[in-house]
Design an enzyme around this catalytic site. Sequence first.
Site, PDB file in Angstrom:
ATOM      1  N   GLU A   1      12.111   3.575  45.462  1.00 49.56           N
ATOM      2  CA  GLU A   1      13.337   4.371  45.478  1.00 49.56           C
ATOM      3  C   GLU A   1      13.178   5.686  44.726  1.00 49.56           C
ATOM      4  O   GLU A   1      13.625   6.737  45.188  1.00 49.56           O
ATOM      5  CB  GLU A   1      14.507   3.576  44.897  1.00 49.56           C
ATOM      6  CG  GLU A   1      15.039   2.501  45.830  1.00 49.56           C
ATOM      7  CD  GLU A   1      14.238   1.215  45.796  1.00 49.56           C
ATOM      8  OE1 GLU A   1      13.297   1.122  44.972  1.00 49.56           O
ATOM      9  OE2 GLU A   1      14.538   0.301  46.586  1.00 49.56           O
TER      10      GLU A   1
ATOM     11  N   HIS B   1      23.963  -6.171  44.317  1.00 48.80           N
ATOM     12  CA  HIS B   1      24.030  -5.626  45.677  1.00 48.80           C
ATOM     13  C   HIS B   1      25.458  -5.294  46.074  1.00 48.80           C
ATOM     14  O   HIS B   1      25.776  -5.248  47.254  1.00 48.80           O
ATOM     15  CB  HIS B   1      23.469  -6.620  46.702  1.00 48.80           C
ATOM     16  CG  HIS B   1      21.991  -6.839  46.604  1.00 48.80           C
ATOM     17  ND1 HIS B   1      21.413  -7.538  45.577  1.00 48.80           N
ATOM     18  CD2 HIS B   1      20.982  -6.452  47.413  1.00 48.80           C
ATOM     19  CE1 HIS B   1      20.103  -7.588  45.755  1.00 48.80           C
ATOM     20  NE2 HIS B   1      19.809  -6.931  46.863  1.00 48.80           N
TER      21      HIS B   1
END
Lengths: 414, 336, 334
Positions: free
Chosen positions: B68, B137
């Site tokens: 990321e 999440h």
Amino acid sequence: MPVEVIMPKVDMDMARGTVAAWHVEPGATVAKGDPLFDIETDKAAMEVEAQADGILHHPAPEGTEVAIGQPVAWLYAEGEEVGDAPAVSAPEAQPEPEEPAETTVSEPVSPPSPTENIRATPRARTLARDANIDLATLTGSGPRGRIQAEDVPQAREEVPATFTAQTGALHVMRSKGTGTPLVLIHGFASDSMSWKPLEAHLKNRALIRIDLPCHGKSPNMRVGSFADLVKTVRQTFDDLHLDAAHVIGHSLGGAVALALADTRPRSIASLTLIAPAGLGPDINEAALAGIARATKPESLAPWLKTLVHDESLINDGYARAAMKTRLDPHMRAAQAALAHAVFPDGTQAFDLKAALHRVSMPTRLIWGRSDKIIPWQHALTAPGPVALHLFEATGHLPQFERAEGIGKLLQSAL
Amino acid sequence: MNMQNAPDIRELSYAEAIREAMDIALGSDERVVLMGEDIGVYGGAFQVTGDLIDKYGPDRVMDTPISELGGAGVAVGAAMTGLRPIFEFQFSDFATLAMEQIVNQAAKIRFMLGGAVSVPLVMRFPAGSGTGAAAQHSQSIEAWLGHVPGLKVIQPSTPEDAKGMLLAALEDPDPVMIFEHKILYKMRGPVPEGHYTIPIGKAAVRREGKDLTIVATSLMVHKALAAADDLAQNGIDAEVIDLRTIRPMDRDTVLASVRKTGRLICVYEGVKTLGVGAEISAMVAESDAFDYLDAPIFRLGGAESPIPYNPELEKAVVPQVPDILNAATELAQGRL
Amino acid sequence: MSDPNTPYAIRTYDAETLKDALRKMFLIRKFEEGAEDSYTRGLIHGTMHLSIGQEASAVGSCMSLSDADKITSTHRGHGHCVAKGADLGRMFAEFFGKEDGYCRGRGGSMHIADVEKGNLGANGIVGGGLPIAVGAALSAKRLNTGAVTVCFFGDGANNEGAFHEALNMAAVWKLPVVFVCENNRYGMSTSTEKSTAVKHIADRASAYNMPGTTVDGNDFSAVAEAVDTAVAHARAGNGPSLVENLTYRWRGHSKSDRNRYRTKEEISDWMARDPILHMSALLVEHKVMSEADVAALETETAQVIQDAIAFANASPAPTAAEATRFVYTDGEAA
């Protein structure tokens, strides 16, 4: 025991699925792993395999939408008796709880101390400042006495202060009955419907109810003064062509009734004035303004409570019903203008003490000793021939709080 | 029925609307590239990129390694040097790994370099709870990025806005962070055909009302609208504002509404404390609209907690329709 | 055509190019000495990270780059900026926080960029420029510009995740980027021996399937040879390389450094290996320049620095009313 075939969860946020097609007929034998049926979710179509060996029975019809985990069919063993579909064993996934999650807004509640600053919302402060009103003179209707916009008299300027002036006759509602008719004239911010509690105790009497200008079903007229108001009602009264009538008026309607009696003595058999205006200068302006400008039951209720002695009478239902009659902003604006004309600066701008001395028909004054709108002591200006009925533990609406007592009084007198 | 309007009422899902926007961008501008984890043949974790790789190939719909920080930095460098990357984080939570590049680089490069270069970068963040994906999440971290000058942060709540605001983001010379609530991906709504933009920095009044103002973001807009319908049954007329952009915030629309209604509720899924609602509240409190307030400002935000797994707990930590209904009723009736 | 024992630089570049390289090395040295002097006089607001002693690495790494090629730089980036052709006056103006500075006074020492010359900027975050360099290389490949990006970073950055992610992606996508590690042996006070598991940072290259080379970073010719080779490799479409230039900063990490982690002997040993003296000797030995030419060049560059400082001093300061300008493009002519 047959084996349940359930709607499987095949997608992270799937809640229900549709049985699209069965691959086998009811009664057919399947083996574990055989394609059994197709499901459709809003995302995809998917084939579901048999989780066990068995004979298919009670399949859900194709096209049925089923919650995940719920049975769509059963698989029976060879020779197992097949009756009705077995009862559902798994509870359906619970829908959102009905009970709303608690919204806690608790704050330590401390009694306001005299030295504490006045509690008021920014808008109320702005309005009071603009109108040059001292917040200390106001009563707050919000939590812990907080002054809110609706508590500031000038807030009425916020509602549409204008209305289109209408013309036409006042609304009159008659009920058939026997004897000399009773003409009923309601008070400010009320209407003919307000007589209902009293009417229950006036069975079989002929009733004529007049809606004041800007009230009930009467037109929103421009009323410039108390004299104007009386003139309008008098016209209506004349149009009724009554030989005789018992006139009953409440509050502002009481003042109108008295003025009417003063000019139509021959056709008025008796006069009943309930907490009438016109006998002194004082009047609870804040309450009148509060009622006149309230736009919802919640803001109307606190003011309605000032009308009665027993505040429990003004429950939510009462306030809602009262507000229902006051939904038209033009009517409210017209009433505000009327109040401004007849009670300028919170003062009764007309004096009917002399009229009370002049009238010669039988006249009675009815007042509650807990009236917070017009002091009952105004009754003491009445001359000797006028009968006084002062009710204990009663507010500005004796005909509501003491309907039965007043009904009996009138039935026997009229 | 006016048939000329028929094309306008075509409905797409929120995910399809985003895909259509990216398709238009890829088709009309060679500089546009999509980058992200599993956005190629997999189609993206939420099937937003879908089959775009079939049309534009792996050079323009680029699967990145699970990197990321590096991926975000590559997107920054590419944006500085001529490409127009649209970078997808698989879950907004994973952007925490890339904060250095987002906060120190993308947001600041133009400023640090005295305006010598812009960073026309679009990043997409699938966000929010409601999928049972638990604490790592399901977060709503838009306020984190909303705190960074140099970024623009948007939260489209409808398919039409999702497409129009993404196309607007691509035309923007500065980095635009798009937070997409995962629950919205399947929501369907009318989406105009072809290229159009919906401006960044403009809130939308979704429902006009006079009794109180509800300023909501993303999924909460829909909950606020549902609550407003119920409120109307009780005679309470709520105005619902879809903030749409949290940086730069549409001050004018919010303040005008508060001046009108005198009451304000902020509804947002991110953690309540130091969140979007705090900023809205402060914005009102610091403005002339303060003088129009007739009740305290009320915030409904996420609990001071990570997002739990259990579905009932998960619901309990973010505002729900009954919460909005309760708060609005209390507020409108002068009880708060 | 020439003796294979002749150093690469002498074999490869013409005399003007070599003289210009030495000139840039002098400029870097004198720029930083001038900056240090200005700092001492209170003319400079913040701290700075000086690269005195590392000039061969900066200049040698940029020899085969054009203005179309990009570099990303580090907090110790003055040398890279000069090597890529920056204007000294605008650099000083930035140091002084002036409107004529490269960043109009908004960036300072740690953020000097010169986009027109291909310098995408110094970076205050260790490892911050590594993925950005890969992004610039991605642009070059997608847009088919033929440009190569040289990514400068220090030994400290080789332990950042960004380093590993960036090298991996550059290799996976075969991008035209050259990672140049200026290993000056210390990440602030922590030595590479203490911080890094491999002996040579170039050893990391094998993990990412790219060529890795370690050279004497104070030897201009060695640096130029290694980086030119890597640039050619990239330009030919063969992907990234890692070059490690072993060098040393004479000054502390920043102005707050008290040099407690290294000895005076170590510092003086490295000062004896001055890259500028090394380069001057090379050019004199190969008759590119005379001793007098070198002395004249040094005098000339000193004058350039004086003029640059004068220019910077005369430049206007930005106004407080514009403190937040350049945050967004809105309202700015691009």
